[in-house]
Scaffold this motif. Structure first.
Motif, PDB file in Angstrom:
ATOM      1  N   ALA A 216       0.843  -1.210   0.000  1.00  0.00           N
ATOM      2  CA  ALA A 216       0.000   0.000   0.000  1.00  0.00           C
ATOM      3  C   ALA A 216       0.873   1.252   0.000  1.00  0.00           C
ATOM      4  CB  ALA A 216      -0.921  -0.007   1.219  1.00  0.00           C
ATOM      5  N   GLY A 217       1.968   1.199   0.763  1.00  0.00           N
ATOM      6  CA  GLY A 217       2.897   2.333   0.786  1.00  0.00           C
ATOM      7  C   GLY A 217       3.538   2.567  -0.567  1.00  0.00           C
ATOM      8  N   LEU A 218       3.943   1.483  -1.220  1.00  0.00           N
ATOM      9  CA  LEU A 218       4.539   1.594  -2.563  1.00  0.00           C
ATOM     10  C   LEU A 218       3.553   2.223  -3.545  1.00  0.00           C
ATOM     11  CD1 LEU A 218       6.359  -1.855  -2.923  1.00  0.00           C
ATOM     12  CD2 LEU A 218       7.466   0.388  -2.815  1.00  0.00           C
ATOM     13  N   GLN A 219       2.311   1.753  -3.505  1.00  0.00           N
ATOM     14  CA  GLN A 219       1.315   2.281  -4.443  1.00  0.00           C
ATOM     15  C   GLN A 219       1.055   3.767  -4.201  1.00  0.00           C
ATOM     16  OE1 GLN A 219       0.512   0.658  -7.151  1.00  0.00           O
ATOM     17  NE2 GLN A 219       1.828  -0.957  -6.284  1.00  0.00           N
ATOM     18  N   ASP A 220       1.083   4.161  -2.929  1.00  0.00           N
ATOM     19  CA  ASP A 220       0.885   5.573  -2.593  1.00  0.00           C
ATOM     20  C   ASP A 220       2.035   6.423  -3.147  1.00  0.00           C
ATOM     21  OD1 ASP A 220      -0.558   7.674  -1.179  1.00  0.00           O
ATOM     22  OD2 ASP A 220       1.161   7.732   0.177  1.00  0.00           O
ATOM     23  N   VAL A 221       3.274   5.921  -2.998  1.00  0.00           N
ATOM     24  CA  VAL A 221       4.441   6.645  -3.528  1.00  0.00           C
ATOM     25  C   VAL A 221       4.382   6.700  -5.053  1.00  0.00           C
ATOM     26  CG1 VAL A 221       6.962   6.577  -3.800  1.00  0.00           C
ATOM     27  CG2 VAL A 221       5.949   6.187  -1.551  1.00  0.00           C
ATOM     28  N   TYR A 222       4.028   5.593  -5.690  1.00  0.00           N
ATOM     29  CA  TYR A 222       3.972   5.558  -7.156  1.00  0.00           C
ATOM     30  C   TYR A 222       2.886   6.479  -7.701  1.00  0.00           C
ATOM     31  CZ  TYR A 222       7.161   1.553  -7.135  1.00  0.00           C
ATOM     32  OH  TYR A 222       8.254   0.741  -6.966  1.00  0.00           O
ATOM     33  N   LYS A 223       1.808   6.613  -6.950  1.00  0.00           N
ATOM     34  CA  LYS A 223       0.736   7.538  -7.361  1.00  0.00           C
ATOM     35  C   LYS A 223       1.243   8.972  -7.321  1.00  0.00           C
ATOM     36  CE  LYS A 223      -3.981   8.783  -6.043  1.00  0.00           C
ATOM     37  NZ  LYS A 223      -5.031   8.586  -5.027  1.00  0.00           N
ATOM     38  N   ARG A 224       2.040   9.260  -6.292  1.00  0.00           N
ATOM     39  CA  ARG A 224       2.576  10.615  -6.123  1.00  0.00           C
ATOM     40  C   ARG A 224       3.748  10.884  -7.072  1.00  0.00           C
ATOM     41  NH1 ARG A 224       0.745  13.120  -1.905  1.00  0.00           N
ATOM     42  NH2 ARG A 224       0.352  11.297  -0.619  1.00  0.00           N
ATOM     43  N   PHE A 225       4.534   9.822  -7.361  1.00  0.00           N
ATOM     44  CA  PHE A 225       5.720   9.960  -8.215  1.00  0.00           C
ATOM     45  C   PHE A 225       5.651   8.917  -9.349  1.00  0.00           C
ATOM     46  CE2 PHE A 225       7.089  10.998  -3.837  1.00  0.00           C
ATOM     47  CZ  PHE A 225       7.565  12.288  -4.004  1.00  0.00           C
ATOM     48  N   PRO A 226       4.850   9.162 -10.382  1.00  0.00           N
ATOM     49  CA  PRO A 226       4.709   8.174 -11.464  1.00  0.00           C
ATOM     50  C   PRO A 226       6.035   7.785 -12.106  1.00  0.00           C
ATOM     51  CG  PRO A 226       3.077   9.933 -11.700  1.00  0.00           C
ATOM     52  CD  PRO A 226       4.007  10.351 -10.610  1.00  0.00           C
ATOM     53  N   ARG A 227       6.990   8.719 -12.134  1.00  0.00           N
ATOM     54  CA  ARG A 227       8.307   8.437 -12.725  1.00  0.00           C
ATOM     55  C   ARG A 227       8.997   7.284 -11.998  1.00  0.00           C
ATOM     56  NH1 ARG A 227      11.690  12.341 -14.895  1.00  0.00           N
ATOM     57  NH2 ARG A 227       9.760  13.410 -15.398  1.00  0.00           N
ATOM     58  N   LEU A 228       8.800   7.213 -10.688  1.00  0.00           N
ATOM     59  CA  LEU A 228       9.430   6.138  -9.920  1.00  0.00           C
ATOM     60  C   LEU A 228       8.823   4.778 -10.272  1.00  0.00           C
ATOM     61  CD1 LEU A 228       9.854   7.708  -6.352  1.00  0.00           C
ATOM     62  CD2 LEU A 228      11.498   7.651  -8.240  1.00  0.00           C
ATOM     63  N   GLN A 229       7.544   4.770 -10.563  1.00  0.00           N
ATOM     64  CA  GLN A 229       6.918   3.502 -10.955  1.00  0.00           C
ATOM     65  C   GLN A 229       7.490   3.019 -12.289  1.00  0.00           C
ATOM     66  OE1 GLN A 229       2.613   3.446 -11.078  1.00  0.00           O
ATOM     67  NE2 GLN A 229       2.625   1.228 -10.793  1.00  0.00           N
ATOM     68  N   GLU A 230       7.687   3.979 -13.208  1.00  0.00           N
ATOM     69  CA  GLU A 230       8.286   3.625 -14.500  1.00  0.00           C
ATOM     70  C   GLU A 230       9.688   3.055 -14.323  1.00  0.00           C
ATOM     71  OE1 GLU A 230       8.364   7.215 -16.819  1.00  0.00           O
ATOM     72  OE2 GLU A 230       6.210   7.561 -16.547  1.00  0.00           O
ATOM     73  N   ARG A 231      10.405   3.531 -13.300  1.00  0.00           N
ATOM     74  CA  ARG A 231      11.803   3.164 -13.112  1.00  0.00           C
ATOM     75  C   ARG A 231      12.002   2.161 -11.970  1.00  0.00           C
ATOM     76  NH1 ARG A 231      12.126   6.369 -16.896  1.00  0.00           N
ATOM     77  NH2 ARG A 231      13.185   8.355 -17.128  1.00  0.00           N
ATOM     78  N   ARG A 232      10.925   1.525 -11.509  1.00  0.00           N
ATOM     79  CA  ARG A 232      11.011   0.766 -10.257  1.00  0.00           C
ATOM     80  C   ARG A 232      12.017  -0.371 -10.281  1.00  0.00           C
ATOM     81  NH1 ARG A 232       6.315  -0.672 -12.790  1.00  0.00           N
ATOM     82  NH2 ARG A 232       5.746  -2.884 -12.883  1.00  0.00           N
ATOM     83  N   ARG A 233      12.333  -0.920 -11.448  1.00  0.00           N
ATOM     84  CA  ARG A 233      13.304  -2.021 -11.543  1.00  0.00           C
ATOM     85  C   ARG A 233      14.718  -1.516 -11.854  1.00  0.00           C
ATOM     86  NH1 ARG A 233      10.126  -4.845  -8.860  1.00  0.00           N
ATOM     87  NH2 ARG A 233       8.262  -5.654  -9.838  1.00  0.00           N
ATOM     88  N   GLN A 234      14.853  -0.213 -12.007  1.00  0.00           N
ATOM     89  CA  GLN A 234      16.140   0.388 -12.375  1.00  0.00           C
ATOM     90  C   GLN A 234      16.974   0.614 -11.112  1.00  0.00           C
ATOM     91  OE1 GLN A 234      15.269   3.334 -15.399  1.00  0.00           O
ATOM     92  NE2 GLN A 234      17.103   4.473 -14.846  1.00  0.00           N
ATOM     93  N   THR A 235      18.291   0.477 -11.221  1.00  0.00           N
ATOM     94  CA  THR A 235      19.127   0.782 -10.049  1.00  0.00           C
ATOM     95  C   THR A 235      19.143   2.285  -9.817  1.00  0.00           C
ATOM     96  OG1 THR A 235      21.122   0.786 -11.417  1.00  0.00           O
ATOM     97  CG2 THR A 235      20.626  -1.239 -10.213  1.00  0.00           C
ATOM     98  N   ALA A 236      19.116   2.672  -8.548  1.00  0.00           N
ATOM     99  CA  ALA A 236      18.965   4.084  -8.180  1.00  0.00           C
ATOM    100  C   ALA A 236      20.123   4.937  -8.686  1.00  0.00           C
ATOM    101  CB  ALA A 236      18.832   4.214  -6.670  1.00  0.00           C
ATOM    102  N   GLY A 237      21.313   4.339  -8.814  1.00  0.00           N
ATOM    103  CA  GLY A 237      22.480   5.097  -9.278  1.00  0.00           C
ATOM    104  C   GLY A 237      22.376   5.564 -10.719  1.00  0.00           C
ATOM    105  N   THR A 238      21.457   4.971 -11.482  1.00  0.00           N
ATOM    106  CA  THR A 238      21.304   5.354 -12.898  1.00  0.00           C
ATOM    107  C   THR A 238      20.237   6.436 -13.087  1.00  0.00           C
ATOM    108  OG1 THR A 238      19.649   3.648 -13.359  1.00  0.00           O
ATOM    109  CG2 THR A 238      21.963   3.023 -13.633  1.00  0.00           C
ATOM    110  N   LEU A 239      19.595   6.858 -12.010  1.00  0.00           N
ATOM    111  CA  LEU A 239      18.564   7.899 -12.109  1.00  0.00           C
ATOM    112  C   LEU A 239      19.192   9.275 -12.227  1.00  0.00           C
ATOM    113  CD1 LEU A 239      16.103   6.813  -9.239  1.00  0.00           C
ATOM    114  CD2 LEU A 239      15.968   6.208 -11.664  1.00  0.00           C
ATOM    115  N   SER A 240      18.434  10.212 -12.778  1.00  0.00           N
ATOM    116  CA  SER A 240      18.872  11.610 -12.816  1.00  0.00           C
ATOM    117  C   SER A 240      18.806  12.194 -11.405  1.00  0.00           C
ATOM    118  CB  SER A 240      17.962  12.419 -13.740  1.00  0.00           C
ATOM    119  OG  SER A 240      16.676  12.551 -13.151  1.00  0.00           O
ATOM    120  N   GLY A 241      19.387  13.368 -11.229  1.00  0.00           N
ATOM    121  CA  GLY A 241      19.366  14.027  -9.917  1.00  0.00           C
ATOM    122  C   GLY A 241      17.953  14.282  -9.425  1.00  0.00           C
ATOM    123  N   GLY A 242      17.088  14.729 -10.344  1.00  0.00           N
ATOM    124  CA  GLY A 242      15.701  14.996  -9.962  1.00  0.00           C
ATOM    125  C   GLY A 242      14.971  13.731  -9.564  1.00  0.00           C
ATOM    126  N   GLU A 243      15.220  12.652 -10.303  1.00  0.00           N
ATOM    127  CA  GLU A 243      14.587  11.369  -9.982  1.00  0.00           C
ATOM    128  C   GLU A 243      15.097  10.833  -8.644  1.00  0.00           C
ATOM    129  OE1 GLU A 243      13.926   9.930 -14.620  1.00  0.00           O
ATOM    130  OE2 GLU A 243      15.740   9.354 -13.540  1.00  0.00           O
TER     131      GLU A 243
END
Length: 234
Positions: free
Chosen positions: A112-139
């Motif tokens: 439920a917490g994950l879904q709440d975060v993904y609703k607030r930050f759709p970009r994170l849902q798109e990138r959920r399987r990506q390693t965090a080090g490959t994200l942009s600064g904003g992400e």
């Protein structure tokens, strides 16, 4: 009163970094601490969250003294911090980072917490399987905020959330701060971008070399001549 800090004194060795600082955050507010680099803003947040210990004064959260208790117990009481520089776990995926943020939650609440975060930050849902080090600064900033939200905090402390971001991303981060506030999260914001911080804050405190020198409503401080000259380039 949600957070009450009274006569806080913090030392780094012999250096008296925070000198008799007192401030408060009421439930439902955005309160900001502004000041130049080295003024002591981050030190205050680290002390409130238990990462540093004070040599005097008191920190009261939801009517309970929390000064000196371990950071994980501070989080469990409903106070979460988004650290300066984001500090995501770069080798872990986005979703693993978020799950780390929810470590104090019952297992059946994580999804439920994950879904709440993904609703607030759709970009994170798109990138959920990506390693965090490959994200942009904003992400990464979105991820750091989402990770803190996974603990379902009553008070969210943000340490320099706009640092190193482009102007358009700064706008996005502040839009998210306003959205979180509308959703009922109380926020303590440390920010070098004084104009942006004061424009969203109910109240602000100006910190100079470890002391609070001025306080008042955010809009009032925006129009204060001394604040304009020192922090707003006007």
């Amino acid at each position: 009163m949600m957070l009450k800090v009274d006569n806080l004194n913090v030392y780094y060795g012999a250096i008296h970094a925070i000198k008799d600082v007192s401030f408060e955050v009421r439930e439902g507010e955005i309160v900001t601490l502004i000041g130049a680099n080295g003024a002591g803003k981050s030190t205050i947040l680290k002390t409130v969250s238990g990462l540093l210990h004070s040599k005097g004064g008191s920190i009261e959260f939801m009517g309970e003294q929390i000064g000196g208790i371990p950071p994980h117990k501070v989080v469990a009481k409903g106070l979460a911090q988004v650290p300066e520089g984001r500090r995501v776990f770069t080798q872990m995926t986005v979703e693993e980072n978020l799950e780390m943020g929810g470590y104090i939650q019952p297992g059946n609440q994580i999804e439920a917490g994950l879904q709440d975060v993904y609703k607030r930050f759709p970009r994170l849902q798109e990138r959920r399987r990506q390693t965090a080090g490959t994200l942009s600064g904003g992400e990464q900033q979105m991820l750091a905020m989402g990770r803190a939200m996974m603990s379902r905090p009553k008070l969210l402390m943000l340490d320099e959330p706009s640092m190193g971001l482009s102007p358009i991303l700064v706008e996005q981060v502040f839009d998210i701060i306003k959205e979180l506030h509308k959703a009922g999260v109380t926020i303590l914001l440390v920010e070098q971008n004084a104009r942006m911080a004061l424009s969203v804050a109910d109240r602000g405190y100006v910190l100079e070399t470890g002391r609070i020198t001025l306080s008042g409503p955010g809009r009032e401080l925006l129009n204060d001549e001394g604040v304009k000259k020192a922090y707003l380039g006007g």
